[in-house]
Design a protein around this motif. Sequence first.
Motif, PDB file in Angstrom:
ATOM      1  N   ALA A 149       6.857  14.510  -9.544  1.00 29.15           N
ATOM      2  CA  ALA A 149       6.903  13.959  -8.772  1.00 29.15           C
ATOM      3  C   ALA A 149       7.845  13.995  -7.838  1.00 29.15           C
ATOM      4  O   ALA A 149       8.260  14.154  -6.407  1.00 29.15           O
ATOM      5  CB  ALA A 149       6.142  12.501  -8.373  1.00 29.15           C
ATOM      6  N   LYS A 150       9.213  13.322  -8.257  1.00 27.49           N
ATOM      7  CA  LYS A 150      10.333  13.421  -7.421  1.00 27.49           C
ATOM      8  C   LYS A 150      11.022  15.137  -7.582  1.00 27.49           C
ATOM      9  O   LYS A 150      11.319  15.292  -5.927  1.00 27.49           O
ATOM     10  CB  LYS A 150      11.471  13.077  -8.355  1.00 27.49           C
ATOM     11  CG  LYS A 150      11.328  11.330  -7.757  1.00 27.49           C
ATOM     12  CD  LYS A 150      11.817  10.536  -8.865  1.00 27.49           C
ATOM     13  CE  LYS A 150      11.802   8.762  -9.227  1.00 27.49           C
ATOM     14  NZ  LYS A 150      12.970   7.902  -9.979  1.00 27.49           N
ATOM     15  N   THR A 151      10.645  15.890  -8.551  1.00 26.80           N
ATOM     16  CA  THR A 151      11.075  16.855  -8.136  1.00 26.80           C
ATOM     17  C   THR A 151      10.064  18.078  -7.199  1.00 26.80           C
ATOM     18  O   THR A 151      11.101  18.969  -6.134  1.00 26.80           O
ATOM     19  CB  THR A 151      10.560  17.703  -9.946  1.00 26.80           C
ATOM     20  OG1 THR A 151      11.597  17.155 -10.389  1.00 26.80           O
ATOM     21  CG2 THR A 151      11.447  19.062  -9.528  1.00 26.80           C
ATOM     22  N   LEU A 152       9.263  17.505  -6.841  1.00 24.30           N
ATOM     23  CA  LEU A 152       8.686  18.010  -5.707  1.00 24.30           C
ATOM     24  C   LEU A 152       8.490  17.749  -4.391  1.00 24.30           C
ATOM     25  O   LEU A 152       7.857  18.095  -3.545  1.00 24.30           O
ATOM     26  CB  LEU A 152       7.017  18.616  -6.487  1.00 24.30           C
ATOM     27  CG  LEU A 152       6.804  19.215  -8.095  1.00 24.30           C
ATOM     28  CD1 LEU A 152       5.160  19.305  -8.542  1.00 24.30           C
ATOM     29  CD2 LEU A 152       7.416  20.836  -7.873  1.00 24.30           C
ATOM     30  N   HIS A 153       8.994  16.388  -4.534  1.00 31.21           N
ATOM     31  CA  HIS A 153       8.817  16.088  -3.317  1.00 31.21           C
ATOM     32  C   HIS A 153       7.510  15.118  -2.484  1.00 31.21           C
ATOM     33  O   HIS A 153       7.518  15.572  -1.845  1.00 31.21           O
ATOM     34  CB  HIS A 153       9.522  16.496  -1.729  1.00 31.21           C
ATOM     35  CG  HIS A 153      11.478  16.791  -2.949  1.00 31.21           C
ATOM     36  ND1 HIS A 153      12.033  16.466  -2.932  1.00 31.21           N
ATOM     37  CD2 HIS A 153      11.352  18.008  -3.056  1.00 31.21           C
ATOM     38  CE1 HIS A 153      12.963  16.737  -2.848  1.00 31.21           C
ATOM     39  NE2 HIS A 153      13.039  17.428  -3.001  1.00 31.21           N
ATOM     40  N   VAL A 154       6.760  14.456  -3.519  1.00 35.50           N
ATOM     41  CA  VAL A 154       5.321  14.599  -3.359  1.00 35.50           C
ATOM     42  C   VAL A 154       4.790  13.408  -4.215  1.00 35.50           C
ATOM     43  O   VAL A 154       6.025  12.766  -4.721  1.00 35.50           O
ATOM     44  CB  VAL A 154       4.347  15.450  -3.632  1.00 35.50           C
ATOM     45  CG1 VAL A 154       4.351  16.578  -3.190  1.00 35.50           C
ATOM     46  CG2 VAL A 154       4.053  15.502  -5.060  1.00 35.50           C
ATOM     47  N   SER A 155       3.923  12.262  -4.007  1.00 38.39           N
ATOM     48  CA  SER A 155       3.778  11.288  -4.352  1.00 38.39           C
ATOM     49  C   SER A 155       2.978  11.413  -6.281  1.00 38.39           C
ATOM     50  O   SER A 155       2.523  12.595  -6.085  1.00 38.39           O
ATOM     51  CB  SER A 155       2.979  10.458  -3.785  1.00 38.39           C
ATOM     52  OG  SER A 155       1.105  11.514  -4.286  1.00 38.39           O
ATOM     53  N   SER A 156       3.079  10.558  -6.926  1.00 36.04           N
ATOM     54  CA  SER A 156       2.437  10.999  -8.210  1.00 36.04           C
ATOM     55  C   SER A 156       0.977  11.484  -8.368  1.00 36.04           C
ATOM     56  O   SER A 156       0.531  12.150  -9.261  1.00 36.04           O
ATOM     57  CB  SER A 156       3.158  10.409  -9.065  1.00 36.04           C
ATOM     58  OG  SER A 156       2.879   8.189  -8.973  1.00 36.04           O
ATOM     59  N   ALA A 157       0.442  10.523  -7.501  1.00 33.11           N
ATOM     60  CA  ALA A 157      -0.886  10.008  -7.516  1.00 33.11           C
ATOM     61  C   ALA A 157      -1.150  11.643  -6.864  1.00 33.11           C
ATOM     62  O   ALA A 157      -2.481  11.975  -7.401  1.00 33.11           O
ATOM     63  CB  ALA A 157      -1.222   9.275  -5.940  1.00 33.11           C
ATOM     64  N   SER A 158      -0.448  12.865  -5.751  1.00 31.48           N
ATOM     65  CA  SER A 158      -0.900  13.982  -5.388  1.00 31.48           C
ATOM     66  C   SER A 158      -0.627  15.542  -6.436  1.00 31.48           C
ATOM     67  O   SER A 158      -1.468  15.975  -7.198  1.00 31.48           O
ATOM     68  CB  SER A 158      -0.454  14.346  -4.338  1.00 31.48           C
ATOM     69  OG  SER A 158       0.363  13.613  -3.633  1.00 31.48           O
ATOM     70  N   VAL A 159       0.187  14.761  -7.810  1.00 28.03           N
ATOM     71  CA  VAL A 159       0.388  14.982  -8.776  1.00 28.03           C
ATOM     72  C   VAL A 159      -0.590  15.562  -9.809  1.00 28.03           C
ATOM     73  O   VAL A 159      -1.137  16.142 -10.110  1.00 28.03           O
ATOM     74  CB  VAL A 159       2.073  15.039  -9.663  1.00 28.03           C
ATOM     75  CG1 VAL A 159       1.679  15.819 -11.283  1.00 28.03           C
ATOM     76  CG2 VAL A 159       3.264  15.779  -8.931  1.00 28.03           C
ATOM     77  N   ARG A 192       0.614  -1.073  -0.037  1.00 22.41           N
ATOM     78  CA  ARG A 192      -0.178   0.238   0.168  1.00 22.41           C
ATOM     79  C   ARG A 192       0.930   1.276  -0.413  1.00 22.41           C
ATOM     80  O   ARG A 192       0.065   2.258  -0.252  1.00 22.41           O
ATOM     81  CB  ARG A 192      -0.913   0.300   1.125  1.00 22.41           C
ATOM     82  CG  ARG A 192      -1.952  -1.422   1.040  1.00 22.41           C
ATOM     83  CD  ARG A 192      -3.036  -0.829   2.014  1.00 22.41           C
ATOM     84  NE  ARG A 192      -4.273  -2.091   2.446  1.00 22.41           N
ATOM     85  CZ  ARG A 192      -5.179  -2.414   1.455  1.00 22.41           C
ATOM     86  NH1 ARG A 192      -5.144  -0.663   0.778  1.00 22.41           N
ATOM     87  NH2 ARG A 192      -5.741  -3.523   1.496  1.00 22.41           N
ATOM     88  N   VAL A 193       2.201   0.937   0.116  1.00 25.37           N
ATOM     89  CA  VAL A 193       3.057   2.506  -0.382  1.00 25.37           C
ATOM     90  C   VAL A 193       3.401   1.894  -1.620  1.00 25.37           C
ATOM     91  O   VAL A 193       4.282   1.060  -2.164  1.00 25.37           O
ATOM     92  CB  VAL A 193       4.416   1.885   0.542  1.00 25.37           C
ATOM     93  CG1 VAL A 193       5.366   3.176   0.127  1.00 25.37           C
ATOM     94  CG2 VAL A 193       4.079   1.828   2.297  1.00 25.37           C
ATOM     95  N   LYS A 194       3.371   3.057  -2.323  1.00 32.29           N
ATOM     96  CA  LYS A 194       4.269   3.708  -3.809  1.00 32.29           C
ATOM     97  C   LYS A 194       5.911   3.790  -3.987  1.00 32.29           C
ATOM     98  O   LYS A 194       6.306   3.255  -5.271  1.00 32.29           O
ATOM     99  CB  LYS A 194       3.349   4.531  -4.363  1.00 32.29           C
ATOM    100  CG  LYS A 194       3.618   4.395  -6.160  1.00 32.29           C
ATOM    101  CD  LYS A 194       2.750   5.225  -6.700  1.00 32.29           C
ATOM    102  CE  LYS A 194       2.732   5.133  -8.343  1.00 32.29           C
ATOM    103  NZ  LYS A 194       1.493   6.551  -8.935  1.00 32.29           N
ATOM    104  N   ASP A 195       6.158   4.711  -2.615  1.00 32.75           N
ATOM    105  CA  ASP A 195       7.108   5.278  -2.920  1.00 32.75           C
ATOM    106  C   ASP A 195       8.657   4.254  -2.928  1.00 32.75           C
ATOM    107  O   ASP A 195       9.105   4.594  -1.897  1.00 32.75           O
ATOM    108  CB  ASP A 195       7.264   6.554  -2.812  1.00 32.75           C
ATOM    109  CG  ASP A 195       6.670   7.591  -3.297  1.00 32.75           C
ATOM    110  OD1 ASP A 195       5.785   7.496  -4.696  1.00 32.75           O
ATOM    111  OD2 ASP A 195       6.807   8.541  -3.009  1.00 32.75           O
ATOM    112  N   ARG A 196       8.083   2.737  -2.882  1.00 31.37           N
ATOM    113  CA  ARG A 196       9.205   1.971  -2.312  1.00 31.37           C
ATOM    114  C   ARG A 196      10.602   2.504  -3.070  1.00 31.37           C
ATOM    115  O   ARG A 196      10.747   2.703  -3.892  1.00 31.37           O
ATOM    116  CB  ARG A 196       8.372   0.551  -2.392  1.00 31.37           C
ATOM    117  CG  ARG A 196       7.034   0.200  -2.052  1.00 31.37           C
ATOM    118  CD  ARG A 196       6.633  -1.261  -2.105  1.00 31.37           C
ATOM    119  NE  ARG A 196       6.346  -1.259  -3.901  1.00 31.37           N
ATOM    120  CZ  ARG A 196       5.172  -1.071  -4.546  1.00 31.37           C
ATOM    121  NH1 ARG A 196       4.433  -0.969  -3.619  1.00 31.37           N
ATOM    122  NH2 ARG A 196       5.392  -1.465  -5.784  1.00 31.37           N
TER     123      ARG A 196
END
Length: 208
Positions: A170-180, A40-44
Motif C-alpha cells: 500500500a505504501k509503495t503504491l500510495h493507496v490503502s491496504s484495503a484497496s490492494v 474511521r480513517v485507517k492511515d493515521r
Amino acid sequence: MTVVGYARVSKREQNPKAQEAELQAAGAERVFVDHGDSSRVKDRPQWLACMDYLRAGDVLLVRRLDRLGGTERILIETLHELEDKGVDIKSLTEPVIDTTTPMGRALFGIVAVFAQLRVDTIRENTRLGLEYARAQGRVGGRPTVMSAERIEVARQMRAQTPPATWDTIAKTLHVSSASVRRALAQSENINAGLPRPRSADHLSVRST
C-alpha cells in the motif's frame, strides 16, 4: 519480544495521557499516540509508525480494541495485517482479546469469525444491491484507485519470497491496504485458473 502500546483519541480537545499511562503501567515499552484522528480513517500517522515499528513476536497493547478502528471492516483488516506480521494483540479492558495465551487465541478466533461473518453479510447485501441497480439501468459504486499497472505490481510483490506485507504494498503504491486486498481479490476471481505470476525480482521491498 517487545510490548508496544497504541492509544488514540478522536478529538483534539480529548487528552490521551490517561490511555498512555495505562499502557505504560501494563508494560508497554513504547507507546504510539494518535491525537485527534478519526477511528474511521485507517492511515493515521502514529498508527502507520507503530506498524512500521512492530516486529514478529512483539505484543501490541491497546486499552480497547476499538482504538484500532471504528468500523468492523477496518478492524478486521488491521487484525489480519497484525497476524501477517506475527504480532500478538492484547486489550487491557477486554480479557477475551489476548492472543498471547492459547485460550485467548481460541476465544479471539471465535470473536473474529463472527465479526468477519457480519462484514461478509454486509458486503454480500451491497453486491446484491448493486446488481439490482444495474439491472434497473443504474450504476453504483465509485472508480477504483487500483489501475491495471498497480494491480500487477501488487501481485508481483505478493509473489515474492517472503511476500511483501499489505502495508508495504500500500505504501509503495500510495493507496490503502484495503484497496490492494480488494483489487487482488477481484483480479483472482476474474483470472481463476490462470498460472501464478512470476516473482518480481526487480522490485526491492523490505518485508517484515
